[in-house]
Design a protein around this motif. Structure first.
Motif, PDB file in Angstrom:
ATOM      1  N   LYS A  30       0.852  -1.189   0.000  1.00  0.00           N
ATOM      2  CA  LYS A  30       0.000   0.000   0.000  1.00  0.00           C
ATOM      3  C   LYS A  30       0.884   1.234   0.000  1.00  0.00           C
ATOM      4  N   TRP A  31       0.335   2.348  -0.538  1.00  0.00           N
ATOM      5  CA  TRP A  31       1.068   3.607  -0.486  1.00  0.00           C
ATOM      6  C   TRP A  31       1.272   3.984   0.968  1.00  0.00           C
ATOM      7  N   GLY A  32       2.454   4.439   1.286  1.00  0.00           N
ATOM      8  CA  GLY A  32       2.785   4.801   2.660  1.00  0.00           C
ATOM      9  C   GLY A  32       3.589   3.741   3.379  1.00  0.00           C
ATOM     10  N   THR A  33       3.671   2.557   2.798  1.00  0.00           N
ATOM     11  CA  THR A  33       4.417   1.472   3.437  1.00  0.00           C
ATOM     12  C   THR A  33       5.885   1.845   3.608  1.00  0.00           C
ATOM     13  N   TRP A  34       6.478   2.379   2.552  1.00  0.00           N
ATOM     14  CA  TRP A  34       7.896   2.747   2.601  1.00  0.00           C
ATOM     15  C   TRP A  34       8.158   3.766   3.708  1.00  0.00           C
ATOM     16  N   ASP A  35       7.333   4.789   3.786  1.00  0.00           N
ATOM     17  CA  ASP A  35       7.509   5.809   4.819  1.00  0.00           C
ATOM     18  C   ASP A  35       7.358   5.210   6.213  1.00  0.00           C
ATOM     19  N   ALA A  36       6.420   4.313   6.380  1.00  0.00           N
ATOM     20  CA  ALA A  36       6.215   3.670   7.683  1.00  0.00           C
ATOM     21  C   ALA A  36       7.414   2.800   8.060  1.00  0.00           C
ATOM     22  N   TRP A  37       7.968   2.088   7.098  1.00  0.00           N
ATOM     23  CA  TRP A  37       9.155   1.268   7.378  1.00  0.00           C
ATOM     24  C   TRP A  37      10.322   2.148   7.780  1.00  0.00           C
ATOM     25  N   ARG A  38      10.559   3.208   7.019  1.00  0.00           N
ATOM     26  CA  ARG A  38      11.688   4.099   7.304  1.00  0.00           C
ATOM     27  C   ARG A  38      11.543   4.780   8.659  1.00  0.00           C
ATOM     28  N   ALA A  39      10.332   5.147   9.015  1.00  0.00           N
ATOM     29  CA  ALA A  39      10.087   5.843  10.277  1.00  0.00           C
ATOM     30  C   ALA A  39      10.028   4.885  11.468  1.00  0.00           C
ATOM     31  N   GLY A  40      10.013   3.589  11.205  1.00  0.00           N
ATOM     32  CA  GLY A  40       9.936   2.617  12.290  1.00  0.00           C
ATOM     33  C   GLY A  40       8.540   2.428  12.844  1.00  0.00           C
ATOM     34  N   ARG A  41       7.533   2.924  12.129  1.00  0.00           N
ATOM     35  CA  ARG A  41       6.145   2.750  12.562  1.00  0.00           C
ATOM     36  C   ARG A  41       5.602   1.381  12.184  1.00  0.00           C
ATOM     37  N   SER A  42       6.291   0.714  11.274  1.00  0.00           N
ATOM     38  CA  SER A  42       5.865  -0.581  10.769  1.00  0.00           C
ATOM     39  C   SER A  42       7.105  -1.347  10.337  1.00  0.00           C
ATOM     40  N   SER A  43       6.978  -2.650  10.282  1.00  0.00           N
ATOM     41  CA  SER A  43       8.075  -3.502   9.823  1.00  0.00           C
ATOM     42  C   SER A  43       7.518  -4.569   8.888  1.00  0.00           C
ATOM     43  N   PRO A  44       8.318  -4.974   7.903  1.00  0.00           N
ATOM     44  CA  PRO A  44       7.855  -6.030   6.999  1.00  0.00           C
ATOM     45  C   PRO A  44       7.937  -7.395   7.674  1.00  0.00           C
ATOM     46  N   THR A  45       7.132  -8.305   7.193  1.00  0.00           N
ATOM     47  CA  THR A  45       7.267  -9.689   7.637  1.00  0.00           C
ATOM     48  C   THR A  45       8.481 -10.297   6.936  1.00  0.00           C
ATOM     49  N   LEU A  46       8.973 -11.388   7.447  1.00  0.00           N
ATOM     50  CA  LEU A  46      10.097 -12.059   6.793  1.00  0.00           C
ATOM     51  C   LEU A  46       9.713 -12.507   5.394  1.00  0.00           C
ATOM     52  N   SER A  47       8.477 -12.899   5.220  1.00  0.00           N
ATOM     53  CA  SER A  47       7.990 -13.296   3.901  1.00  0.00           C
ATOM     54  C   SER A  47       8.074 -12.120   2.925  1.00  0.00           C
ATOM     55  N   SER A  48       7.676 -10.937   3.382  1.00  0.00           N
ATOM     56  CA  SER A  48       7.746  -9.747   2.525  1.00  0.00           C
ATOM     57  C   SER A  48       9.186  -9.399   2.187  1.00  0.00           C
ATOM     58  N   VAL A  49      10.075  -9.494   3.153  1.00  0.00           N
ATOM     59  CA  VAL A  49      11.491  -9.221   2.903  1.00  0.00           C
ATOM     60  C   VAL A  49      12.021 -10.175   1.844  1.00  0.00           C
ATOM     61  N   ASP A  50      11.697 -11.454   1.978  1.00  0.00           N
ATOM     62  CA  ASP A  50      12.141 -12.441   0.991  1.00  0.00           C
ATOM     63  C   ASP A  50      11.602 -12.115  -0.390  1.00  0.00           C
ATOM     64  N   ARG A  51      10.334 -11.729  -0.469  1.00  0.00           N
ATOM     65  CA  ARG A  51       9.729 -11.399  -1.761  1.00  0.00           C
ATOM     66  C   ARG A  51      10.378 -10.164  -2.386  1.00  0.00           C
ATOM     67  N   VAL A  52      10.682  -9.153  -1.575  1.00  0.00           N
ATOM     68  CA  VAL A  52      11.336  -7.947  -2.085  1.00  0.00           C
ATOM     69  C   VAL A  52      12.720  -8.293  -2.608  1.00  0.00           C
ATOM     70  N   ARG A  53      13.471  -9.075  -1.846  1.00  0.00           N
ATOM     71  CA  ARG A  53      14.827  -9.446  -2.272  1.00  0.00           C
ATOM     72  C   ARG A  53      14.793 -10.307  -3.548  1.00  0.00           C
ATOM     73  N   ARG A  54      13.830 -11.215  -3.650  1.00  0.00           N
ATOM     74  CA  ARG A  54      13.693 -12.014  -4.876  1.00  0.00           C
ATOM     75  C   ARG A  54      13.351 -11.130  -6.066  1.00  0.00           C
ATOM     76  N   TYR A  55      12.482 -10.160  -5.852  1.00  0.00           N
ATOM     77  CA  TYR A  55      12.105  -9.238  -6.926  1.00  0.00           C
ATOM     78  C   TYR A  55      13.336  -8.465  -7.405  1.00  0.00           C
TER      79      TYR A  55
END
Length: 67
Positions: A30-55
């Motif tokens: 969703k829009w805003g995810t990147w800002d939330a990750w950078r600000a520490g308001r949210s964190s990705p799941t390990l599954s999401s991290v794996d998918r981003v790295r595979r992409y």
């Protein structure tokens, strides 16, 4: 998390896209995810991290060939 932020930022810059656009393509974030990750308001799941790295691995930045 810090390493993912650095890697994703570098990848986005190398591809000429915003980190949020990369996340949209990689995990349909969703829009805003990147800002939330950078600000520490949210964190990705390990599954999401794996998918981003595979992409990023499957879609390397295009390098200009030397003429």
């Amino acid at each position: 998390m810090e390493q993912l932020i650095l890697d994703l930022s570098a990848y986005a810059e190398a591809t000429g896209r915003s980190p949020q656009a990369v996340l949209r393509s990689a995990i349909n974030a969703k829009w805003g995810t990147w800002d939330a990750w950078r600000a520490g308001r949210s964190s990705p799941t390990l599954s999401s991290v794996d998918r981003v790295r595979r992409y990023m691995a499957a879609h390397p930045p295009l390098r200009e060939e030397a003429a």
